[in-house]
Design an enzyme around this catalytic site. Structure first.
Site, PDB file in Angstrom:
ATOM      1  N   ASP A  14       0.804  -1.277  -0.040  1.00  0.00           N
ATOM      2  CA  ASP A  14      -0.042  -0.130  -0.231  1.00  0.00           C
ATOM      3  C   ASP A  14       0.790   1.479  -0.124  1.00  0.00           C
ATOM      4  O   ASP A  14       0.558   2.124  -0.853  1.00  0.00           O
ATOM      5  CB  ASP A  14      -0.886   0.066   1.144  1.00  0.00           C
ATOM      6  CG  ASP A  14      -2.273  -0.865   0.948  1.00  0.00           C
ATOM      7  OD1 ASP A  14      -2.380  -1.328  -0.059  1.00  0.00           O
ATOM      8  OD2 ASP A  14      -2.857  -1.014   2.123  1.00  0.00           O
ATOM      9  N   ARG A  94       1.493   4.546  17.234  1.00  0.00           N
ATOM     10  CA  ARG A  94       1.171   5.401  16.215  1.00  0.00           C
ATOM     11  C   ARG A  94       1.536   6.930  16.900  1.00  0.00           C
ATOM     12  O   ARG A  94       1.807   7.725  15.843  1.00  0.00           O
ATOM     13  CB  ARG A  94      -0.287   5.459  16.131  1.00  0.00           C
ATOM     14  CG  ARG A  94      -0.852   3.970  15.354  1.00  0.00           C
ATOM     15  CD  ARG A  94      -0.077   3.863  14.301  1.00  0.00           C
ATOM     16  NE  ARG A  94      -0.676   2.367  13.872  1.00  0.00           N
ATOM     17  CZ  ARG A  94       0.325   1.935  12.624  1.00  0.00           C
ATOM     18  NH1 ARG A  94       1.123   2.560  11.914  1.00  0.00           N
ATOM     19  NH2 ARG A  94      -0.052   0.693  12.258  1.00  0.00           N
ATOM     20  N   ASP A 123      -6.218   3.227  13.314  1.00  0.00           N
ATOM     21  CA  ASP A 123      -4.999   3.890  13.138  1.00  0.00           C
ATOM     22  C   ASP A 123      -4.883   5.187  12.266  1.00  0.00           C
ATOM     23  O   ASP A 123      -4.233   6.088  12.788  1.00  0.00           O
ATOM     24  CB  ASP A 123      -3.953   2.968  12.341  1.00  0.00           C
ATOM     25  CG  ASP A 123      -3.545   1.778  13.126  1.00  0.00           C
ATOM     26  OD1 ASP A 123      -3.450   1.687  14.570  1.00  0.00           O
ATOM     27  OD2 ASP A 123      -3.152   0.713  12.704  1.00  0.00           O
ATOM     28  N   SER A 174      -3.327  -9.268   7.857  1.00  0.00           N
ATOM     29  CA  SER A 174      -2.796  -7.950   7.873  1.00  0.00           C
ATOM     30  C   SER A 174      -2.267  -7.832   8.998  1.00  0.00           C
ATOM     31  O   SER A 174      -2.565  -8.245  10.131  1.00  0.00           O
ATOM     32  CB  SER A 174      -4.059  -6.977   7.821  1.00  0.00           C
ATOM     33  OG  SER A 174      -3.539  -5.683   8.347  1.00  0.00           O
TER      34      SER A 174
HETATM   35  N1  ARG Z   1      -6.693  -3.420  16.339  1.00  0.00           N
HETATM   36  C1  ARG Z   1      -5.418  -3.139  16.843  1.00  0.00           C
HETATM   37  C2  ARG Z   1      -5.652  -1.687  17.302  1.00  0.00           C
HETATM   38  O1  ARG Z   1      -6.443  -1.065  16.743  1.00  0.00           O
HETATM   39  C3  ARG Z   1      -4.213  -3.362  15.882  1.00  0.00           C
HETATM   40  C4  ARG Z   1      -4.452  -2.882  14.560  1.00  0.00           C
HETATM   41  C5  ARG Z   1      -3.333  -3.315  13.586  1.00  0.00           C
HETATM   42  N2  ARG Z   1      -3.339  -2.395  12.507  1.00  0.00           N
HETATM   43  C6  ARG Z   1      -2.899  -3.169  11.389  1.00  0.00           C
HETATM   44  N3  ARG Z   1      -2.821  -2.340  10.401  1.00  0.00           N
HETATM   45  N4  ARG Z   1      -3.066  -4.302  10.848  1.00  0.00           N
HETATM   46  O2  ARG Z   1      -4.722  -1.043  17.741  1.00  0.00           O
END
Ligand code: ARG
Length: 415
Positions: A14, A94, A123, A174
């Site tokens: 991506d 993040r 995110d 993912s």
């Molecule tokens: N659900 C988790 C969170 O919001 C993990 C997110 C993982 N991100 C990803 N791009 N796979 O913190």
């Protein structure tokens, strides 16, 4: 000269596609920023790939130490676990990435930043809110939220534009990872009834295949921060690396969670967080020893708020500063050692000691050394039970023979 945009670049499909897509749609020069928080196997390879794709500049920053010191360990001190399950690895990464994006953008006179988040996750919120808070003038572009391409279309776009896609078998998941943990989503996991297959896990062994003997480990904390393993002082990165390895070897840290995202979706999340799991347990065990009952009760409530605000992208809020100050204050006597037993996927605290321990042998023992004066309990119980006794005399709450019936009878009478 066109404006510049700083793209958070992981080297994946991506964000690689974004390198080409952004200049096409926004007429801006792309500067990439790759932040290593324990997720990037080969920084140099990613930098080279970005350069090859024609970016103006490619930054790589090793932020592992800062990540642990300023994000993971404060969360550990707060006992932050989202919804009782998720140690918040991605969520903690993040704000740091947002901060570095904003910094690199300002240093380069860029007018915008970009990231690879979709419009369905947490995110995007964490990055956007972080950037908007720290550098409100920066425009934010989120190609994956805007381009409306499916996975297949993205891959075809990459092929058309000469963007190399890893030839290795594509992971069906993912994945996001850093030193605090690894998040696995999508594919077969999207059916919450399916057990996560073994290929979802990389850091942890299946408990069926772990050693038949337990591993014991002693973790020393100073003011709520882990500083040594089995008596050996380690820097933060080495400590987490080693702990991830030992705990993972014993199958510790697998988490399977139906999680409430901020954007209103429930999602099935599978995590591996061996080191975080062990540290959170050990840290809490030390707090149980060294904090009073009231401190512990109140701190539990703060932990829920603290976890929520990390999860919900409010790291750079005043509320966070206030809670963090409280948490720091609670840690001044969280110094001592905890012994854990790692065995077949479990982590059990089996010992704890501290020079600030509130546990008093002389008070707890039933042996000769006992100094607890049992006669005081009589008067104490008189007063403790006084309101309940008084109420029972004035209001028929419970009946001796059928306590529930009397309650129901009264309810009926009241109707
Ligand atoms: N659900 C988790 C969170 O919001 C993990 C997110 C993982 N991100 C990803 N791009 N796979 O913190």
């Amino acid at each position: 000269m066109s404006d510049s945009i700083v793209l958070a670049y992981s080297g994946g499909v991506d964000t690689s596609v974004a390198i080409k897509w952004i200049p096409e749609h926004y007429k801006m020069d792309v500067i990439t920023l790759t932040v290593d928080i324990g997720n990037v196997p080969d920084l140099e390879a990613i930098r080279k790939k970005a350069i090859k794709l024609g970016v103006k500049k490619a930054y790589v920053i090793d932020a592992r130490e800062e990540f642990i010191r300023d994000y993971c360990f404060p969360a550990l001190q707060a006992d932050a676990i989202y919804e009782g399950s998720y140690p918040l690895a991605t969520a903690l990464g993040r704000p740091l990435i947002a901060r570095l994006m904003a910094r690199v953008a300002l240093e380069n006179g860029a007018t915008a930043v970009a990231h690879g988040c979709t419009g369905k996750g947490n995110d995007q919120v964490r990055l956007d809110v972080g950037i908007n808070t720290l550098a409100p003038d920066l425009k934010i572009v989120a190609p994956a939220r805007e381009w409306g391409m499916t996975r297949e279309q993205t891959i075809r776009y990459a092929q058309r534009n000469g963007i190399p896609i890893p030839v290795t078998k594509k992971s069906p998941y993912s994945i996001d990872e850093n030193l605090w943990g690894r998040a696995v989503e999508c594919g077969i996991l999207e059916d919450p009834w399916n057990e996560a297959p073994e290929d979802a896990f990389i850091w942890t062994k299946s408990p069926e295949r772990t050693p038949d003997k337990p591993a014991y480990l002693e973790i020393e904390f100073v003011k709520g921060i882990p500083v040594s393993l089995d008596g050996e002082k380690l820097d933060a990165i080495a400590l987490l690396d080693r702990l991830n390895k030992i705990a993972g070897e014993n199958g510790v840290g697998r988490i399977d969670h139906i999680e409430n995202r901020l954007v209103g979706i429930k999602s099935r999340e599978v995590y591996e967080a061996p080191a975080a799991t062990v540290l959170l347990k050990a840290h809490l065990a030390l707090e149980e020893l060294n904090l009073t009952k009231q401190q512990l009760r109140f701190k539990q409530k703060v932990a829920v708020e603290y976890s929520d605000l990390i999860y919900n992208g409010l790291w750079f809020s005043a509320m966070h500063q206030d809670l963090a100050a409280y948490v720091q204050s609670t840690q001044r006597f969280i110094t001592g050692s905890v012994r854990v037993k790692l065995f077949k996927g479990t982590c059990m605290v089996v010992g704890r000691k501290s020079k600030y321990s509130l546990y008093s042998f002389k008070l707890a023992t039933y042996d000769r050394e006992d100094v607890f004066d049992q006669r005081h309990s009589v008067g104490f119980i008189q007063l403790w039970g006084l309101p309940t006794r008084t109420q029972a005399q004035l209001q028929p709450v419970y009946e001796l023979n059928s306590p529930l019936k009397s309650h129901q009878k009264r309810q009926k009478r009241m109707k």
